[in-house]
Design an enzyme around this catalytic site. Structure first.
Site, mmCIF file in Angstrom:
data_model
loop_
_atom_site.group_PDB
_atom_site.id
_atom_site.type_symbol
_atom_site.label_atom_id
_atom_site.label_comp_id
_atom_site.label_asym_id
_atom_site.label_seq_id
_atom_site.Cartn_x
_atom_site.Cartn_y
_atom_site.Cartn_z
ATOM 1 C CB SER A 97 -5.380 0.711 9.320
ATOM 2 O OG SER A 97 -4.884 0.869 10.619
ATOM 3 C CE LYS A 172 -6.347 2.791 12.691
ATOM 4 N NZ LYS A 172 -5.619 3.433 13.769
ATOM 5 C CE LYS A 240 -3.474 3.029 5.348
ATOM 6 N NZ LYS A 240 -3.695 2.226 6.544
HETATM 7 P P1 NAD Z 1 5.196 2.264 8.029
HETATM 8 O O1 NAD Z 1 5.092 2.733 6.632
HETATM 9 O O2 NAD Z 1 6.148 2.924 8.968
HETATM 10 O O3 NAD Z 1 5.533 0.672 8.068
HETATM 11 C C1 NAD Z 1 5.080 -0.262 7.147
HETATM 12 C C2 NAD Z 1 6.203 -1.261 6.921
HETATM 13 O O4 NAD Z 1 5.780 -2.292 6.021
HETATM 14 C C3 NAD Z 1 7.440 -0.604 6.272
HETATM 15 O O5 NAD Z 1 8.571 -0.835 7.090
HETATM 16 C C4 NAD Z 1 7.553 -1.289 4.933
HETATM 17 O O6 NAD Z 1 8.893 -1.445 4.484
HETATM 18 C C5 NAD Z 1 6.895 -2.623 5.225
HETATM 19 N N1 NAD Z 1 6.442 -3.338 4.032
HETATM 20 C C6 NAD Z 1 5.695 -2.842 2.996
HETATM 21 N N2 NAD Z 1 5.468 -3.811 2.087
HETATM 22 C C7 NAD Z 1 6.066 -4.937 2.566
HETATM 23 C C8 NAD Z 1 6.175 -6.256 2.080
HETATM 24 N N3 NAD Z 1 5.637 -6.613 0.911
HETATM 25 N N4 NAD Z 1 6.867 -7.166 2.811
HETATM 26 C C9 NAD Z 1 7.421 -6.795 3.999
HETATM 27 N N5 NAD Z 1 7.367 -5.558 4.511
HETATM 28 C C10 NAD Z 1 6.685 -4.628 3.799
HETATM 29 O O7 NAD Z 1 3.729 2.297 8.606
HETATM 30 P P2 NAD Z 1 3.268 2.254 10.140
HETATM 31 O O8 NAD Z 1 3.100 3.647 10.609
HETATM 32 O O9 NAD Z 1 4.090 1.289 10.898
HETATM 33 O O10 NAD Z 1 1.777 1.656 9.953
HETATM 34 C C11 NAD Z 1 1.527 0.290 9.675
HETATM 35 C C12 NAD Z 1 0.026 0.086 9.706
HETATM 36 O O11 NAD Z 1 -0.479 0.461 10.997
HETATM 37 C C13 NAD Z 1 -0.724 0.952 8.671
HETATM 38 O O12 NAD Z 1 -1.835 0.246 8.186
HETATM 39 C C14 NAD Z 1 -1.152 2.153 9.497
HETATM 40 O O13 NAD Z 1 -2.289 2.781 8.940
HETATM 41 C C15 NAD Z 1 -1.428 1.501 10.841
HETATM 42 N N6 NAD Z 1 -1.301 2.383 12.011
HETATM 43 C C16 NAD Z 1 -0.265 3.267 12.125
HETATM 44 C C17 NAD Z 1 -0.193 4.102 13.255
HETATM 45 C C18 NAD Z 1 0.912 5.128 13.430
HETATM 46 O O14 NAD Z 1 0.770 6.001 14.298
HETATM 47 N N7 NAD Z 1 2.008 5.065 12.689
HETATM 48 C C19 NAD Z 1 -1.172 4.021 14.255
HETATM 49 C C20 NAD Z 1 -2.187 3.079 14.123
HETATM 50 C C21 NAD Z 1 -2.234 2.265 12.995
#
Ligand code: NAD
Length: 296
Positions: A97, A172, A240
């Site tokens: 997102s 979104k 964010k």
């Molecule tokens: P999270 O923080 O659990 O996961 C993000 C992952 O990206 C982490 O494991 C981190 O180590 C990795 N990462 C960061 N920089 C990196 C890089 N340079 N190279 C490789 N890996 C890297 O977040 P999440 O909850 O999985 O969310 C991910 C996305 O999905 C976000 O944009 C969030 O807003 C969106 N989202 C999350 C949810 C939810 O319920 N958790 C729901 C819908 C959308």
């Protein structure tokens, strides 16, 4: 049809999404900066990669699931990023997102390297990521969308092409405004019933089937009643998203007064050390106001 897919970002959402792609028969090459997360999906059958470059040299279809726009920019356009290593004609589906305008900037850099890109953020949270029933909102070229729609459906129950690049993230942002305000409304209302001496659990049972009922209410009220604020969707990530919504609103001339209000409530929650907790912790703002917990 089985496809070789590179997947970058194995957090709360990425891990179960990879597992569903594997279940659907795809070959998945996986990378995250956290080694433990790579090992988790490797146990489910993914191929471990140790860099973005290794993903790009093995795959021509890449999914990214990263925290925010700067992370996606870095992974796609940065030094040793995807665009330095992908062959022309490859496709990137960014499911993070991020701000629509940032998706458009990354897309322009991709086009200059003859790489296709879609923005395809998701809604539904970890439970629907696990079930493979996410709602997926997509922006970008219709032909590219149609060529990968079946793969998106391996992770989601609904996949809607919303328009040009950035349109997925615009949808979104709308989703995130509604979810945050819905959690705040639920918290405010259940605090009212608690203070008035009416069991909030019974109020939940009484109203969830009526007009006020919602997916948010069903998912978050049980967490609030249990005082369980484990993520789920982190407060920091929702802040964010709302910052991205406010920036976008200002750019397009859409005032967002309620988003400002819930943003400040979330800032209060983060200031109390709950940035890494679930956004249902919005309820704790009301609990601090009254000195009363909303519990069963
Ligand atoms: P999270 O923080 O659990 O996961 C993000 C992952 O990206 C982490 O494991 C981190 O180590 C990795 N990462 C960061 N920089 C990196 C890089 N340079 N190279 C490789 N890996 C890297 O977040 P999440 O909850 O999985 O969310 C991910 C996305 O999905 C976000 O944009 C969030 O807003 C969106 N989202 C999350 C949810 C939810 O319920 N958790 C729901 C819908 C959308």
């Amino acid at each position: 049809m089985a496809t070789k897919i590179g997947f970058i970002g194995l957090g709360i959402m990425g891990k179960p999404m990879v597992k569903n792609l594997l279940k659907a028969g795809h070959e998945v090459y996986a990378y995250d900066i956290v080694q433990e997360y790579i090992e988790d999906v490797t146990r489910a059958g993914a191929v471990a990669c140790s860099s973005v470059a290794e993903i790009a040299s093995n795959c021509s279809l890449i999914v990214t699931m990263l925290p925010n726009g700067p992370d996606v920019k870095d992974v796609v356009c940065g030094k040793d990023g995807l665009l330095e290593h992908l062959s022309a004609g490859s496709t990137i589906i960014d499911m993070s997102s991020i701000e629509p305008i940032v998706a458009q900037e990354i897309y322009a850099t991709c086009v200059a390297k003859s790489v296709y890109m879609l923005d395809a953020p998701v809604s539904g949270g970890e439970p629907k990521a696990i079930d493979g029933t996410l709602s997926i909102m997509v922006g970008g070229d219709a032909t590219v969308f149609n060529s990968v729609k079946h793969i998106l459906l391996d992770m989601g129950a609904s996949v809607v092409h919303c328009g040009d690049i950035g349109a997925g993230n615009t949808a979104k942002l709308a989703n995130q405004i509604i979810v945050a305000l819905n959690i705040a409304a639920v918290s405010e209302a259940f605090m009212l019933s608690t203070r008035a001496g009416v069991n909030p659990s019974l109020v939940f049972d009484a109203i969830k089937g009526g007009l006020a009922g919602s997916t948010v209410m069903n998912a978050k009220v049980p967490m609030i009643l249990d005082g369980n604020f484990n993520p789920g969707f982190k407060v920091d990530l929702h802040i964010k998203d709302l910052l991205n919504a406010l920036n976008t609103g200002h750019n397009v001339g859409a005032p967002l007064p309620l988003t400002v209000a819930i943003m400040e409530i979330l800032q209060n929650v983060r200031a109390h050390g709950m940035g890494q907790n679930d956004h249902s912790a919005i309820a704790t703002y009301y609990e601090r106001l009254t000195g009363t917990e909303i519990r069963d």
